[in-house]
Design an enzyme around this catalytic site. Sequence first.
Site, mmCIF file in Angstrom:
data_model
loop_
_atom_site.group_PDB
_atom_site.id
_atom_site.type_symbol
_atom_site.label_atom_id
_atom_site.label_comp_id
_atom_site.label_asym_id
_atom_site.label_seq_id
_atom_site.Cartn_x
_atom_site.Cartn_y
_atom_site.Cartn_z
ATOM 1 N N GLU A 170 9.942 -0.637 1.671
ATOM 2 C CA GLU A 170 9.601 0.697 1.145
ATOM 3 C C GLU A 170 10.462 1.828 1.716
ATOM 4 O O GLU A 170 9.953 2.821 2.246
ATOM 5 C CB GLU A 170 8.112 0.956 1.387
ATOM 6 C CG GLU A 170 7.225 -0.117 0.786
ATOM 7 C CD GLU A 170 5.750 0.034 1.153
ATOM 8 O OE1 GLU A 170 5.373 1.093 1.678
ATOM 9 O OE2 GLU A 170 4.990 -0.929 0.911
ATOM 10 N N GLU A 205 4.071 -8.914 -3.994
ATOM 11 C CA GLU A 205 2.727 -8.504 -3.534
ATOM 12 C C GLU A 205 1.771 -8.228 -4.707
ATOM 13 O O GLU A 205 0.991 -7.303 -4.692
ATOM 14 C CB GLU A 205 2.833 -7.255 -2.636
ATOM 15 C CG GLU A 205 3.770 -7.413 -1.473
ATOM 16 C CD GLU A 205 3.785 -6.213 -0.537
ATOM 17 O OE1 GLU A 205 2.873 -5.361 -0.649
ATOM 18 O OE2 GLU A 205 4.704 -6.113 0.300
HETATM 19 O O1 G3I Z 1 -5.227 -5.061 13.844
HETATM 20 C C1 G3I Z 1 -6.536 -5.516 13.536
HETATM 21 C C2 G3I Z 1 -6.810 -6.842 14.174
HETATM 22 O O2 G3I Z 1 -6.746 -6.761 15.588
HETATM 23 C C3 G3I Z 1 -8.173 -7.296 13.771
HETATM 24 O O3 G3I Z 1 -8.439 -8.584 14.309
HETATM 25 C C4 G3I Z 1 -8.246 -7.346 12.251
HETATM 26 C C5 G3I Z 1 -9.644 -7.754 11.814
HETATM 27 O O4 G3I Z 1 -9.754 -7.537 10.438
HETATM 28 O O5 G3I Z 1 -7.926 -6.083 11.690
HETATM 29 C C6 G3I Z 1 -6.642 -5.635 12.033
HETATM 30 O O6 G3I Z 1 -6.577 -4.439 11.405
HETATM 31 C C7 G3I Z 1 -6.026 -4.134 10.182
HETATM 32 C C8 G3I Z 1 -5.443 -5.257 9.289
HETATM 33 O O7 G3I Z 1 -4.934 -4.734 8.044
HETATM 34 C C9 G3I Z 1 -6.466 -6.292 8.901
HETATM 35 O O8 G3I Z 1 -7.395 -5.750 8.034
HETATM 36 C C10 G3I Z 1 -4.878 -3.180 10.453
HETATM 37 O O9 G3I Z 1 -5.363 -2.151 11.295
HETATM 38 C C11 G3I Z 1 -4.465 -2.612 9.110
HETATM 39 O O10 G3I Z 1 -3.416 -1.652 9.269
HETATM 40 C C12 G3I Z 1 -3.928 -3.726 8.245
HETATM 41 O O11 G3I Z 1 -3.588 -3.182 6.979
HETATM 42 C C13 G3I Z 1 -2.582 -3.910 6.272
HETATM 43 C C14 G3I Z 1 -1.505 -2.901 5.831
HETATM 44 O O12 G3I Z 1 -0.523 -3.540 4.997
HETATM 45 C C15 G3I Z 1 -0.782 -2.343 7.031
HETATM 46 O O13 G3I Z 1 -0.168 -3.413 7.710
HETATM 47 C C16 G3I Z 1 -3.209 -4.587 5.056
HETATM 48 O O14 G3I Z 1 -4.090 -5.620 5.483
HETATM 49 C C17 G3I Z 1 -2.106 -5.147 4.153
HETATM 50 O O15 G3I Z 1 -2.658 -5.670 2.954
HETATM 51 C C18 G3I Z 1 -1.096 -4.053 3.788
HETATM 52 O O16 G3I Z 1 -0.074 -4.633 3.034
HETATM 53 C C19 G3I Z 1 0.963 -3.717 2.619
HETATM 54 C C20 G3I Z 1 2.290 -4.413 2.784
HETATM 55 O O17 G3I Z 1 2.464 -4.738 4.154
HETATM 56 C C21 G3I Z 1 3.428 -3.538 2.267
HETATM 57 N N1 G3I Z 1 3.182 -3.167 0.870
HETATM 58 C C22 G3I Z 1 1.909 -2.458 0.670
HETATM 59 C C23 G3I Z 1 0.761 -3.350 1.145
HETATM 60 C C24 G3I Z 1 -0.564 -2.641 0.917
HETATM 61 O O18 G3I Z 1 -0.635 -1.494 1.710
#
Ligand code: G3I
Length: 355
Positions: free
Chosen positions: A168, A275
């Site tokens: 991105e 995705e």
């Molecule tokens: O970090 C914790 C972890 O310690 C804990 O065990 C776990 C329990 O559920 O949660 C973790 O937290 C969150 C994780 O998702 C799991 O839900 C993170 O804080 C949160 O930031 C993370 O969000 C992800 C996001 O990217 C940021 O990385 C989403 O799952 C994921 O679907 C989303 O994917 C992105 C792609 O990377 C890039 N394109 C867009 C897409 C959607 O935003």
Amino acid sequence: MFGKYVLTLGLTVTAAAAFGGWFGSAASAAPAPRVAHPAVFNRTSASEAPQLGAAVNDVMLAKAGPRYVRTLLAHYRSITPEWEMEMSQLEPTRGHFTFGQADGIVAFARRHNMPVRGHTLVWDQMIPSWVLHGDWTRAQLENVLHTYITTVVSHYRGKVEEWDVVNEPLTTDGHMRQSIWERVIGPDYVALAFRWAHAADPNARLFLNEYGAEWNDPKEHALFQLVSGLESAGVPLGGVGFQAHLLLNAHPPQAELTGVLRQFAALGLRLEITELDVRAGGSAPLARRMAEEAAIYKTVAASCAAVRACARVTTWGISDAATWIGTANRPLPFDTHYQPKPAWYALRAGLTPRG
Ligand code: G3I
């Protein structure tokens, strides 16, 4: 002991072996034999269907139970860790790398001969605070990023087939997103990231991954210019990922998406839908929303199947039970009970090349 089941690929895997692969001896079954790392998947002809992949996270692998694993192994051929390979997860403090969560997903994939898409090395999100709040010179931040990319890609050398190197980089109107990388290093950070990743693993296929470029519009034009420029500069770019996070009222017509893919294919790059999910929430009758969602899945899959350079479609998860946009949006091919939805049948139909 879980019963055996036959994968759609004609392979048989015991679910216990799957769990053995994930939980080790705790499942009492001998873990599946380690298999050789799969060769890079390429469509040898336009009549061969694109491969189907899925984003997977360690929470779902550990807690979702046998139906999740059974569905994953029965229908999907590659894995993208959903967030376990983000910089904030891998280098939470400077010089301290925590690979455990991502290693578990990679080990699971390798036991089941599933190639892994590494996601993602450089992004403007999930940046650890020690980077975000540092007062860096350009040379200092280049050193931070160079060390990070070299350490991570070297750690997974020979185990991760492809990397989303830069994720991105563009804004909706096609300008460079003002990430810390762009602000401090400048636009060269993109080419530098690819060169550093290639130096760490010359065999990995390196992708630039973007959302919202599935239409013939300013963002897609800017992406094409960026990618063409990288190609012209001899940057080791191997592919472009189109994320395809779509909505019932925001999705490209098939001819438009196919045209976009053909334009990038003409650059000699591998293309992937990386995705795919379709937000299908709302108050309209559920059957209508699911039918509209299925039509969008078929459009995206058919657009990829029509362009031989488009080698894989990855859905951003498997089941509505676990999606980044919430279960109410019902965005994925299987429902919360892992039953196939109309979107699943449409996805499969669209992946089957015509003619
Ligand atoms: O970090 C914790 C972890 O310690 C804990 O065990 C776990 C329990 O559920 O949660 C973790 O937290 C969150 C994780 O998702 C799991 O839900 C993170 O804080 C949160 O930031 C993370 O969000 C992800 C996001 O990217 C940021 O990385 C989403 O799952 C994921 O679907 C989303 O994917 C992105 C792609 O990377 C890039 N394109 C867009 C897409 C959607 O935003």
